[in-house]
Scaffold this active site. Structure first.
Site, PDB file in Angstrom:
ATOM      1  CE  LYS A   1      -3.766  -2.505   1.865  1.00 19.87           C
ATOM      2  NZ  LYS A   1      -4.788  -3.089   3.140  1.00 19.87           N
TER       3      LYS A   1
ATOM      4  CD  GLN B   1      -3.631  -4.598   6.233  1.00 21.04           C
ATOM      5  OE1 GLN B   1      -3.594  -3.667   5.321  1.00 21.04           O
ATOM      6  NE2 GLN B   1      -4.038  -5.680   5.976  1.00 21.04           N
TER       7      GLN B   1
ATOM      8  CG  ASP C   1      -9.876  -0.264   4.478  1.00 25.02           C
ATOM      9  OD1 ASP C   1      -9.651  -0.685   3.283  1.00 25.02           O
ATOM     10  OD2 ASP C   1      -9.226  -0.149   5.374  1.00 25.02           O
TER      11      ASP C   1
HETATM   12  N1  GUN Z   1      -7.141  -6.875   5.673  1.00 29.03           N
HETATM   13  C1  GUN Z   1      -7.422  -7.583   4.600  1.00 29.03           C
HETATM   14  N2  GUN Z   1      -8.015  -7.036   3.671  1.00 29.03           N
HETATM   15  C2  GUN Z   1      -8.070  -5.707   4.239  1.00 29.03           C
HETATM   16  C3  GUN Z   1      -8.276  -4.390   3.592  1.00 29.03           C
HETATM   17  O1  GUN Z   1      -8.938  -4.517   2.512  1.00 29.03           O
HETATM   18  N3  GUN Z   1      -8.378  -3.483   4.271  1.00 29.03           N
HETATM   19  C4  GUN Z   1      -7.803  -3.545   5.678  1.00 29.03           C
HETATM   20  N4  GUN Z   1      -7.899  -2.194   6.384  1.00 29.03           N
HETATM   21  N5  GUN Z   1      -7.395  -4.577   6.308  1.00 29.03           N
HETATM   22  C5  GUN Z   1      -7.515  -5.681   5.268  1.00 29.03           C
END
Ligand code: GUN
Length: 283
Positions: A52, A96, A119
């Protein structure tokens, strides 16, 4: 033999477009900013967070990364969220998942400013998705829709089967397919005779997290199969939910793992962050 839909190629194309838009926005004095919060030492989460951050660099976003110890208190995380909510440099906040035991992910998400919830996990944004009126699309389901569109497959009137009912993928995926006039069935771990459903699917999205769950005999010939799974097999290799070798001869279109949904999820996060930055000007 299925045509392979490359998420790597599509993500590169979309990121190039996002970079151009970002350059324009920067000329107007706004640099999109994303804060990524990692708590604990989960190895998969570390990889996602690194990817990211790399995507932010590539597109030219400002970014902040917080690596917090698993022993941190929920109050301290909430204080950080408050700070980020108020920061003029930050347009998107990402916590996350999964969080270490003892930390309430839902409660923390509730504290994110919905305008910075890139998200689309905050109940306000989840509600917007439910009524088909959204600013932020949930990243993985939105990436899946882009892959389906890239293949030139229309959802309207199709039998769509989503395997998995998580809040992150399965449920919002069903909403996005429904919005495009698909007839949507959601299957999950308590569904008896899964194959009876999948064999009727013109479009099949599997988001379970079990290697080899979907085999060729479960696929309608010519179907579009999107594999959201991210699993390690016995050799430690990254594989999806779909048994690629038996499904490829039957499906019409198929996404690979790696190089399918993964790069698209991050690209959609970048798209949401850019959108959040643009909306911040209007507000
Ligand atoms: N963990 C697995 N996929 C995601 C996601 O799309 N966003 C976040 N914040 N955590 C995750």
């Amino acid at each position: 033999m299925a045509e392979i839909i490359s998420g790597t190629a599509l993500a590169a194309k979309i990121r190039a477009e996002l970079k151009l838009e970002t350059d324009e926005l920067k000329k107007a004095g706004i640099t999109p900013g994303l804060a990524v919060v990692l708590v604990g030492e989960d190895p998969a989460s570390k990889v996602y967070v690194r990817n990211k951050t790399k995507a932010c660099e590539e597109i030219g976003f400002y970014h902040e990364q917080y690596n917090l110890p698993a022993t941190i208190s929920e109050e301290e995380i909430l204080d950080l969220v408050d700070t980020l909510n108020r920061s003029a440099k930050i347009h998107g906040i990402l916590i996350q998942a999964p969080l270490p035991k003892g930390l309430d992910f839902k409660n923390i998400i509730d504290h994110i400013d919905p305008n910075k919830d890139v998200d689309a996990f905050h109940p306000y944004n989840v509600g917007k998705i439910m009524i088909g009126d959204f600013e932020f699309l949930p990243c993985t389901p939105a990436g899946v829709m882009e892959l389906i569109h890239e293949a030139g497959v229309s959802v309207e009137g199709k039998n769509c089967v989503v395997v998995g009912r998580s809040n992150i993928v399965g449920k919002p995926q069903a909403m996005l397919l429904l919005k495009e006039n698909g007839t949507v069935t959601v299957c999950h771990s308590k569904t008896p005779n899964l194959a009876d459903f999948t064999r009727n699917a013109d479009i099949l999205v599997s988001a379970v997290g079990r290697a080899g769950l979907i085999t060729g005999d479960m696929i309608k010939p010519g179907a579009t199969v999107v594999d959201v799974g991210m699993n390690r097999n016995e050799e430690g290799k990254l594989v999806g939910d779909v048994d690629f070798s038996s499904v490829e001869p039957v499906a019409g279109y198929l996404t690979p793992v790696p190089g399918g949904v993964g790069p698209m999820t991050i690209t959609m996060l970048m798209k949401n962050t850019l959108k959040a930055a643009k909306l911040s000007v209007k507000k």
